[in-house]
Design a protein around this motif. Sequence first.
Motif, PDB file in Angstrom:
ATOM      1  N   TRP B  40       0.814  -1.221   0.000  1.00  0.00           N
ATOM      2  CA  TRP B  40       0.000   0.000   0.000  1.00  0.00           C
ATOM      3  C   TRP B  40       0.846   1.270   0.000  1.00  0.00           C
ATOM      4  CZ3 TRP B  40      -5.144   0.081  -0.722  1.00  0.00           C
ATOM      5  CH2 TRP B  40      -5.857  -1.105  -0.528  1.00  0.00           C
ATOM      6  N   TYR B  46      -8.833   1.560   1.092  1.00  0.00           N
ATOM      7  CA  TYR B  46      -9.306   0.169   0.946  1.00  0.00           C
ATOM      8  C   TYR B  46     -10.787   0.216   1.281  1.00  0.00           C
ATOM      9  CZ  TYR B  46      -9.711  -4.781   2.593  1.00  0.00           C
ATOM     10  OH  TYR B  46     -10.086  -6.081   2.841  1.00  0.00           O
ATOM     11  N   ILE B  71      -5.853   0.711   7.895  1.00  0.00           N
ATOM     12  CA  ILE B  71      -5.348  -0.573   7.395  1.00  0.00           C
ATOM     13  C   ILE B  71      -4.351  -1.136   8.406  1.00  0.00           C
ATOM     14  CG2 ILE B  71      -3.851  -1.642   5.647  1.00  0.00           C
ATOM     15  CD1 ILE B  71      -5.157   0.235   3.570  1.00  0.00           C
ATOM     16  N   LYS B 151      -8.151   0.316  -3.537  1.00  0.00           N
ATOM     17  CA  LYS B 151      -8.798  -0.950  -3.884  1.00  0.00           C
ATOM     18  C   LYS B 151     -10.248  -0.864  -3.451  1.00  0.00           C
ATOM     19  CE  LYS B 151      -8.505  -5.963  -3.394  1.00  0.00           C
ATOM     20  NZ  LYS B 151      -8.011  -7.101  -2.598  1.00  0.00           N
TER      21      LYS B 151
END
Lengths: 73, 169, 428
Positions: B40, B46, B71, B151
């Motif tokens: 990342w 995310y 994250i 993502k």
Amino acid sequence: MNESEIVGSEFAEVAVGVDTTANGPRLRLEDRRTGRVRFLDALELETLVWLPDGHLGRLLDPSADRWREDAGH
Amino acid sequence: MTAPATTHETSVDLRQVEQFLYREARYADEHDYDAWEALWTDDALYWVPAGAPEGDPVQQMSVISDNRSRIATRLKQLRTGKRYAQSPPSHLRRIVSNVEILDDEGGEPGDLTVGANFVLVESRERGNEMWAGRTTYRLRLVDGQLRLAYKKVVLVDHDRALPTLSFLI
Amino acid sequence: MTATLPETAHEQTDKPDRYARLIQPTRVHGSLYTDPEIFAEELERIWYRTWVYVGHVSEVPEPGDYVRKNIGPQDVVMTRDRDGEVHLLLNRCAHRGNLVCDAPSGNSNSFRCPYHGWTYRNNGDLLGYPYNKGYGGKGKLALGLGRVPRVASHQGFVFGSFAPGGPTLAEHLGAAAGELDRLARLSPEGEVELTAGWLKHRTRANWKLLAENETDGYHPQFVHGSIFSVTGSPIGALYSDNSTAVTRDLGGGHSENDLRPEFRHFAEPMRWFGTTEDRVPQYVARMRELHGPAAEEILIEGSPHVMIFPNLFIAEIQLFVIQPLSVGECVQHSTAVQFKGAPELNRRMVSQCVGSVGPAGMLLADDTEMYERNQRGVALREPEWLDIRRGVERERTDDNGFRIGTATDETGMRGFWSHYRSLMEADK
């Protein structure tokens, strides 16, 4: 509320726009001369599309709703 | 696209992109949290939307909406071994397919937007779950290495009641 | 089986003292969580009788708005008519029983069934049907959509009851109404809004395991130790042996973890939200402007942590609705509380809530793992009972006459079961 447009003639003037503040889109109609507002949902609009001319004509009779002795407003 | 993406200029081809996506998928399947985290960038997002997939993750509830710091928190929790929803970890295998480089100008200049479909089988004591959806990635070349900046996973079940999703999807 | 144990799991439902034997002051029987017959009886005696939380008025802000909701397995449409009145309709056509509404929400003043075109007003009245000569003309049928007969709200929280009579909503809520008031007063405009959308978490467990857990202050240090340890969260300490917080049986099956003693001790505005006032300066300024010196108490005491029987749970900034589907399955619906007039706070509440709740939540995924493990555990044959005696010896009555225990005591569960039993035994 998206941009509205004016549908006007020498007899009436109505602002027309799609309102998006409710849970789904609806047509917002504003009588520019009185400020009165009505919303119409999709099913009501489809119903108007299918209204026979004769039926619509009867609604346009001034005494059908708006200018009646017993009208509430 | 008005200007050629720098990622294009450095001639990342579809094959390299696919290899990156497969590696990311393998790290997630195998709970290789350190390797997965290292993919990342610092401005990461995310995101697994719920309800309307085009909603705003700032104002609307999402299944997951993690910036880089969250994250890190999520992975730290997993590494404690006391994240009971992943203890023991799910057995996972996913297929990533239909990989396409998309013409999208989101993210930083030069980011490469990639779309793919996936199917994933999760096995736990409570039973097996099949997960499927569409993933949109934004990839960035950093010091010659592809990294993951974004993502977004839109589950085919995004508007339905979902079982616990405690692994990396 | 020893002579002192009841033959509970296999007995007949018509035995009049069934629930008295399954639900005892300090223990409850495992079959309460696994027996489909008991679940069927719960639907009739609890879910289709008492007041159940359905939705919030802010989810249907405009006339013509509707949103799909539930009462247990029942598919309910919450609508707002042209006069602003909120209705709870059953999503079932009076003709052939087809589902009428399909979208999760929308704006329409009338609903048309896709099967044969029967059309209803959004108050449930039948407007008409196609080719009406087949029915002898128009307006010939005294039919309509099914309605939840009693609808009432408190602070915009809309509840429905399938029983045409019985206790009023105010009687049902009792002291829990004050907790909703305490939530609403945190809004600068005095109004809660549930406008952030919902997460739906499928849970393979009996609904009561969730309801009991909501004010169980004994579990957080264990189930949530992983996230508390990595974030340095002070929440764990609120539910420790040293905590001055109390667990209160509010009556009517409602219960709370009253954390105010802890927050008053620290006397720091916004500590209840895990932040400090300098992080939300506009909100704090607006509240002080509005309430004057009284703002301090509001900002220090914060939001409730209350379980409202049988399905509404408010945990400070998170709101959950429990929807049972079968004896071993339910859905948890969760969202972030939003306060009208507090955009600065609202964004933070969404962010924090997304991290905590739902299928991937760093708190709720672990709770749900426990529910599902628990459901498998209670199906095992021995030792048959679940123990709910924690703190029974040190329980006392507070100044308002409510039973209270320490932060980790099972006082809330005992209150839940006592009310549950009274509902299940009613009219026997």
